[in-house]
Scaffold this motif. Structure first.
Motif, short mmCIF file in Angstrom:
data_model
loop_
_atom_site.label_atom_id
_atom_site.label_comp_id
_atom_site.label_asym_id
_atom_site.label_seq_id
_atom_site.Cartn_x
_atom_site.Cartn_y
_atom_site.Cartn_z
N ILE B 146 -12.49 -5.93 -34.95
CA ILE B 146 -13.40 -6.18 -33.84
C ILE B 146 -12.94 -5.43 -32.59
O ILE B 146 -13.73 -4.77 -31.92
N SER B 147 -11.65 -5.51 -32.32
CA SER B 147 -11.17 -4.87 -31.09
C SER B 147 -11.20 -3.36 -31.19
O SER B 147 -11.44 -2.67 -30.22
N ARG B 148 -10.96 -2.84 -32.38
CA ARG B 148 -10.96 -1.38 -32.53
C ARG B 148 -12.36 -0.80 -32.74
O ARG B 148 -12.58 0.37 -32.53
N GLY B 149 -13.27 -1.64 -33.16
CA GLY B 149 -14.60 -1.12 -33.50
C GLY B 149 -14.56 -0.36 -34.80
O GLY B 149 -15.06 0.75 -34.92
N SER B 150 -13.97 -1.03 -35.84
CA SER B 150 -13.84 -0.36 -37.14
C SER B 150 -15.19 -0.22 -37.82
O SER B 150 -16.13 -0.94 -37.55
N LYS B 151 -15.23 0.73 -38.74
CA LYS B 151 -16.47 0.97 -39.48
C LYS B 151 -16.47 0.11 -40.75
O LYS B 151 -16.28 0.60 -41.86
N VAL B 152 -16.61 -1.18 -40.52
CA VAL B 152 -16.70 -2.14 -41.64
C VAL B 152 -18.01 -2.90 -41.48
O VAL B 152 -18.47 -3.14 -40.36
#
Lengths: 240, 409
Positions: B146-152
């Motif tokens: 969430i904090s990194r803005g991952s592509k999941v």
């Protein structure tokens, strides 16, 4: 003789026609005994129908007393009169008055609906009555599938179902041809010989000849009461 | 049993004139069918609303930005609420279970040679709490994602079935508009929402991912979201929470006393319940109108019974001559009338079942639910109509003098 089955004393019946009082019966005295075959004669308006209604507990006398089997009718309630009609009297009408679209058997059981006879006995009793009037083979027929004479015999079987003290027949041959009328009269005579009291209302003198006693009404009065010396035997007159 | 014979007599009498009996019953048939259908529609709507409220996840508020007013004129710029608002509501308003920021977008997703147009929304795990929505397969987002803005991506059931069919989507790469994302979870099936839209036709990514890759970052309000969904604990005073949230947001946005709010708070369950109430009122009204036709049907029954008594005067006379008491005649005609109404009611019930069945098959309206209670009540009521409107004709029949009835021409 013993106590009469019907004991009529000064029976009067009055109707109101508008403002006018019409005396249909003007004080009749009459005794009818068990086992008699009585014909009530008279032209229309003579009071014979009124007399029959009173004898049949269909109507109540305005004055006077009528006792049926020792019971004074004027004291009875509507329900008690219905019970007397159901148990003690069998009616036969000119127009048969059978229920249409209803089998002969069901027509004959109709009075039992208003009696205390257990239902298990209904069919056997009705069959017995139909057999006694010679219709044992037509019990499932509807009135529309029966001839006039057969219909009248169904009506007689219906009148017999509660083993009444008296059969009251109102012009029973009025809607029948001569031959069929004879058959019906033969049946009445046969029932009379078996001990049934029969009261027959008719305006045809030749029909009255089958009875053992003839009563003639005119203008609300009983004008003659005679034993029939020469009773016609319907069974002898060409009835097969 | 005498009642069996009375019933038989009644049916025989009604069969004598089939057409007339049917026409007489029509009023009752239509009345009963209409009442049951109306009540069934009402019950169907009610059930639907209950389901919707349940699928919403209980006591939920929608918080959105509103148009900014300047000098009485409405400007085009919409005040955006943001993630910090959500955090603050969750922290400071008592009774709030969770406040979930929600950034909505839409676009195409592609897996293999299949593509599907769907809603693409940015959320965090609080959203699953608010909606009371569980993961069927896989997992939720991790804090790092969430904090990194991952592509999941976590996908809805509809998207799963459209793109993956029987194969396991977990770990697969899904092309979301213009980037690839790894599927980490599949949500439980949720069904339709209040507007009839499929709630499972959706995919969720971390808010940051959606903002960076799809919607773009708003320069003045970099953490802006489309709306915040807030859930309250069961049994909390919803009005109080609404007031508290409003107060908090006004302070935060520095809205002077007396000025209009720059946000909107909607109590969704209440809105749905209000709509349901409207439907209910409408259906109740229709059911009442329908029951008027029952009364009209009853009058028709009375009319025909009066005709029938007159027609069968001689039969009544005969029955009396062979020993029927006035009460016997009364019961006979009363039962006839009850049979007429009861049969009409029965046919009406059958027709109502037919209508509701067909309606449900073709998805007309909100769907109907026929409750046994309503059916029994309608049948009982039509029987009562039989008694009520049959009594006078039956009484009239029972009061005939035998001799007049016999001689009736």
């Amino acid at each position: 003789m013993s106590e009469p089955l019907l004991r009529v004393r000064q029976a009067k019946k009055v109707y109101t026609m508008g403002d006018e009082l019409v005396w249909a019966l003007k004080g009749v005295d009459l005794d009818i005994y068990q086992g008699e075959f009585v014909a009530i004669m008279g032209s229309s308006g003579s009071g014979k129908s009124t007399m029959m209604n009173l004898l049949g507990c269909l109507d109540i006398a305005s004055e006077g007393s009528i006792a049926f089997a020792g019971q004074e009718l004027s004291t009875l309630s509507k329900n008690e009169l219905a019970s007397v009609r159901n148990q003690r009297i069998g009616f036969v009408f000119q127009q048969f008055n059978l229920l249409p679209r209803t089998s002969a058997l069901d027509n004959v059981t109709l009075p039992l609906l208003y009696s205390n006879v257990p239902e298990a006995d209904w069919i056997s009793r009705a069959k017995q009555c139909l057999e006694s009037v010679g219709l044992g083979s037509r019990m499932d027929h509807h009135p529309g599938q029966l001839s006039g004479g057969q219909q009248q015999r169904v009506a007689i079987a219906r009148a017999l179902i509660n083993d009444p003290l008296m059969i009251l027949a109102d012009e029973p041959t009025g809607a029948l041809d001569t031959h069929t009328g004879l058959e019906v009269m033969a049946l009445f005579q046969q029932l009379n010989q078996q001990g049934k009291t029969i009261v027959l209302v008719t305006h045809e003198p030749e029909i009255a000849e089958f009875a053992s006693r003839k009563l003639t009404f005119r203008d609300g009065e009983l004008i003659s009461d005679e034993r029939n010396q020469h009773i016609r035997q319907a069974a002898d007159e060409g009835v097969a | 049993m005498k009642i069996v014979i009375l019933l038989k007599t009644a049916i025989t009498a009604l069969r004598v004139n089939v057409l007339r009996s049917c026409l007489t019953m029509l009023g009752i048939i239509i009345g009963v069918a209409a009442v049951i259908i109306m009540v069934a529609m009402g019950a169907g709507a009610q059930q639907k609303v209950d389901e919707q409220i349940k699928s919403l996840g209980g006591n939920v508020f929608f918080v959105t930005g509103a148009f900014r007013q300047s000098g009485g004129a409405r400007s085009n710029s919409v005040v955006k609420i943001n993630e910090d608002d959500a955090n603050l509501i969750e922290k400071q308003v008592p009774g709030v279970e969770a406040a979930a920021p929600y950034l909505s977008a839409s676009g195409q997703v592609i897996y293999g040679n299949l593509n599907w147009s769907t809603e693409i929304d940015g959320i965090d795990n609080r959203y699953f709490v608010v909606r009371d929505w569980g993961i069927a397969n896989g997992r939720e987002f991790t804090p790092a994602e969430i904090s990194r803005g991952s592509k999941v991506v976590i996908i809805g059931e509809r998207v799963r079935s459209e793109l993956f069919g029987a194969s396991d989507p977990i770990g697969q790469t899904l092309r979301v508009t213009n980037f690839n994302a790894i599927v980490i979870g599949v949500l439980n099936e949720k069904g339709q929402d209040a507007r009839g839209e499929d709630q499972d036709d959706v995919i969720f990514l971390p808010i940051k991912t959606v903002r960076n890759k799809i919607t773009g970052v708003n320069a003045t309000n970099p953490k802006s979201v489309s709306f915040i969904q807030v859930s309250a604990y069961d049994g909390e005073d919803m009005d109080y929470i609404e007031d508290e949230m409003s107060l908090l947001l006004r302070q935060r946005m520095r809205i002077p006393v007396g000025a209009d709010d720059l946000f909107r708070i909607r109590n969704v369950s209440e809105m749905i319940a209000t709509r349901a109430e409207t439907i209910q009122v409408f259906n109740t009204l229709l059911a009442w109108v329908a029951s008027v036709s029952l009364v009209v049907g009853g009058i028709g029954i009375m009319n025909i019974m009066l005709v029938s008594v007159t027609e069968r005067t001689r039969e009544i006379g005969l029955r009396m001559a062979v020993g029927a008491k006035p009460s016997d005649i009364l019961y006979q005609f009363l039962i006839e009338s009850i049979v007429l109404c009861g049969l009409g009611g029965f046919i009406g019930v059958m027709i109502a079942y037919g209508f509701v069945f067909i309606g449900n098959q073709y998805g007309i309206g909100a769907g109907g639910i026929i409750e046994t209670r309503v059916v029994l009540l309608s049948l009982g009521f039509s029987g009562l109509i039989g008694v009520f409107f049959g009594y006078y004709p039956a009484l009239k029949a029972s009061r005939l003098a035998p001799i007049d009835a016999l001689r009736y021409e």
